[in-house]
Write a protein that holds these residues in place. Sequence first.
Motif, short mmCIF file in Angstrom:
data_model
loop_
_atom_site.label_atom_id
_atom_site.label_comp_id
_atom_site.label_asym_id
_atom_site.label_seq_id
_atom_site.Cartn_x
_atom_site.Cartn_y
_atom_site.Cartn_z
N SER A 146 34.94 30.34 23.46
CA SER A 146 34.97 31.59 24.21
C SER A 146 36.41 32.09 24.29
CB SER A 146 34.42 31.37 25.62
OG SER A 146 35.29 30.53 26.37
N ARG A 147 36.64 33.16 24.99
CA ARG A 147 38.00 33.68 25.14
C ARG A 147 38.84 32.78 26.02
NH1 ARG A 147 38.45 40.03 26.07
NH2 ARG A 147 40.60 39.39 25.59
N GLU A 148 38.17 31.91 26.81
CA GLU A 148 38.90 31.04 27.73
C GLU A 148 39.01 29.61 27.24
OE1 GLU A 148 36.20 32.94 28.81
OE2 GLU A 148 37.58 34.55 29.39
N GLN A 149 38.08 29.16 26.40
CA GLN A 149 38.04 27.75 26.04
C GLN A 149 37.56 27.59 24.60
OE1 GLN A 149 36.00 25.28 28.84
NE2 GLN A 149 36.45 23.39 27.77
N GLY A 150 38.08 26.55 23.97
CA GLY A 150 37.68 26.24 22.60
C GLY A 150 36.28 25.65 22.55
N ARG A 151 35.88 25.34 21.35
CA ARG A 151 34.54 24.82 21.06
C ARG A 151 34.30 23.49 21.79
NH1 ARG A 151 32.99 21.95 16.19
NH2 ARG A 151 30.92 22.55 15.43
N ARG A 152 33.05 23.28 22.26
CA ARG A 152 32.67 22.05 22.93
C ARG A 152 31.51 21.41 22.17
NH1 ARG A 152 31.97 24.53 28.84
NH2 ARG A 152 31.65 26.40 27.58
N ARG A 153 31.63 20.09 21.93
CA ARG A 153 30.58 19.39 21.18
C ARG A 153 30.39 17.99 21.74
NH1 ARG A 153 27.33 22.46 18.42
NH2 ARG A 153 26.47 20.46 17.82
N TRP A 154 29.11 17.57 21.82
CA TRP A 154 28.78 16.18 22.12
C TRP A 154 27.99 15.60 20.95
CZ3 TRP A 154 23.60 15.31 21.86
CH2 TRP A 154 22.71 16.33 22.25
N GLN A 155 27.97 14.29 20.86
CA GLN A 155 27.15 13.63 19.85
C GLN A 155 26.57 12.34 20.41
OE1 GLN A 155 28.75 11.73 16.33
NE2 GLN A 155 30.81 11.57 17.23
N LEU A 156 25.47 11.91 19.82
CA LEU A 156 24.80 10.65 20.14
C LEU A 156 24.93 9.75 18.92
CD1 LEU A 156 22.76 9.37 22.36
CD2 LEU A 156 21.02 9.90 20.64
N VAL A 157 25.42 8.54 19.12
CA VAL A 157 25.63 7.60 18.01
C VAL A 157 24.69 6.42 18.19
CG1 VAL A 157 27.30 6.16 16.80
CG2 VAL A 157 28.07 8.27 17.93
N ARG A 158 23.84 6.18 17.19
CA ARG A 158 23.00 4.98 17.21
C ARG A 158 23.87 3.76 16.92
NH1 ARG A 158 20.53 1.25 13.98
NH2 ARG A 158 18.53 0.45 14.75
N VAL A 159 23.77 2.76 17.80
CA VAL A 159 24.60 1.56 17.69
C VAL A 159 23.69 0.37 17.39
CG1 VAL A 159 26.27 0.08 18.87
CG2 VAL A 159 26.22 2.54 19.35
#
Length: 684
Positions: A146-159
């Motif tokens: 957005s104009r205030e904040q960069g990209r946000r991402r989460w991920q799920l890792v199978r362990v």
Amino acid sequence: MVSLQQHHCRLARSATLIIALLLGQSGAWAAVCANPGRDGQGGSDAVINSYFTGPATQTLSPGTRTFSLTRQRGTAPLRAGDLALLLQVQGASMNTANHADYGQLQGHGLVAEWVRIDRVEGEQVWAQGGGSGGGLLHGYVNAPASREQGRRRWQLVRVPQYEHFSLQQDSRALPWDGYTGGVLAVDVRRKVALNGHRLSVAGAGFRGGPALSLQGALGRPADWRYPAPSVQDRQAGYGHHASKGEGVAGTPVLLLEAGNGYPDGDMGRGAPANAGGGGNGLDLSHLRLGNGGGGGNGSVGGHGMPVEGGGLGGHVAPRALVLGGGGGAAARRKNDGGQGGAGGGLLLIRAAGLQGHGGLDLRGAAGSAAGDVGGGGGGGGTLWLDLPATDSLAITPDHAGGAGAKGGGQGGDGQLLARGERQWPGFQPLSVAGAEAGFRCRPAGHWITGVLFEDNGAGGGQAFNQRRDGEEASLPGLMLTLKDPVSGWKKTTTSDASGAFQFRLSEAQSRGQTLELSLSLPEGQQLPELPSLNGERGQRHGHQVRWPLQATADRHSGPLPLGLIAEPGWQAPDDTVLAPGGTAVLAFEYRAPVTGQVQFHSDHPAVRGLLMDRACSGDSEQWQSGQNAGWTVMAGERLCVRVPVRFGGQATRIPVTATTLPHNAPTGFIIAPQQTSVKILPGS
């Protein structure tokens, strides 16, 4: 003959049964466990993890149990009983002003937790964590810039949950691609044997800034940020400065398929959080060029040259499960090159030990060069270890940042983190909540568990049933001892806030020898009935109770339910002064330790009877005299006995006895009568 698959199924059922029993005995004490050892022998595959993420705008709130997964990398599918790591990879906020404070972190939200996968149906996943109602403990956000904040991402890792993990070749993480990857995580019930091979996340972290040939525009040599050129401007070579690297605060637009990059621009020497800054063009024609800055993580990345226009090194990342920052690109006028190096990834090891020669490789990648300018190196990655407290660490992790090319900045070193306080040089503590490690859920050695509580029938529970129910209170802080009578070896622990205790022995400590578990009963507490441990009944030795056990590997002793009963609370009033011939009503207070009956009695000649005051309000419920009938009481109930006395003039002490008669007490169990007294002194 039992197959390996059947063996692991049995182990999983055993672990599940243990956890269920612990939950039944002590409420929410037991940790969440997946299926320790279910994936058998590991070490022959180069890539062992699979990676998943959800829709571009999906937010997971604390307490969430179900969510969607729409993107997968890696060969192993997600299935019920799997262990997974959920982490917010990007989401930090930073200062975006066009001055020297550009890129400083203002908050990060880079949380992570271990979860157990309970169900999978298409894209829908049900997970259990350590949060409210068995849901997630933290919140996670996927959102474009957005104009205030960069990209946000989460991920799920199978362990994978290995029984043994013995490397037959190097094992590595798939590199971060903007959505998933960059993580190598393993959970081993026994030990990790490196066998001369490496666990590597080298260059698998955040990506370096891409090089872009530009002819120049209206940028200034002092710019900290500058807009990235549009597709049309790129084709014409119109633009200024070089791209920043990728990091915890976002992704530059040149690395995206679509959307926005960093707020207010992706080009220029300012370092966005742990990513390196791009080199600046030092004139309008883009002829004098700056080199890229190195990515950061555990330490700051190096600055690109020259001092007045090189990209700044990435800032120190927060203490969290983060990828190393990407290096910034060098400014270019023609031809490609001068790209920033990728940061190191994230390596997590949960095992009963780490042994053998080999490597833990978390290095950042080097920047590349073209002509006289070069990109910054990537920051080193992050290592997180969960090993038994007694383990030493004989392997030195390599978490150096990548080299800068030409005048590009060196990447900063990575982070070394471990569960709990460790004396390993350079390591910092970091706890990660949620599902426990396999070696903790079902250790390869011997595990002894139990719970201490008041088995008194409080709150509608049933007394003397060796099970905590109703509102029966836990008993924290009580010490238990495990010792070897032959060698003199001894270990102690105390019950925790929920009354639970545990001892864990390694395989080396579990040789089938006979050990002795003991509890010294605290003052004012009794153990009405001696429960058995592995079929062996406890033995009383004065105020101590002991159980023998065989310390056999791959064995659980318990859970041992220790339901104690306290002595009654029985308190006299303060000493009283009366004039000869005077009268008074003295209030004694009783607190019931268990559901049952209580009788009060006094043979002193000055006592004219007993007045029952169940609510301790000063009002008498019934007059009693002589040998008293039993009064029904509930565990924990407080009541008062008012004792009218007539004072003859000589100092005297007046005793009153409370006799508690528990309901459904085991044969032979009694609570000794309690006597207390008040002294009456003559006064005018």
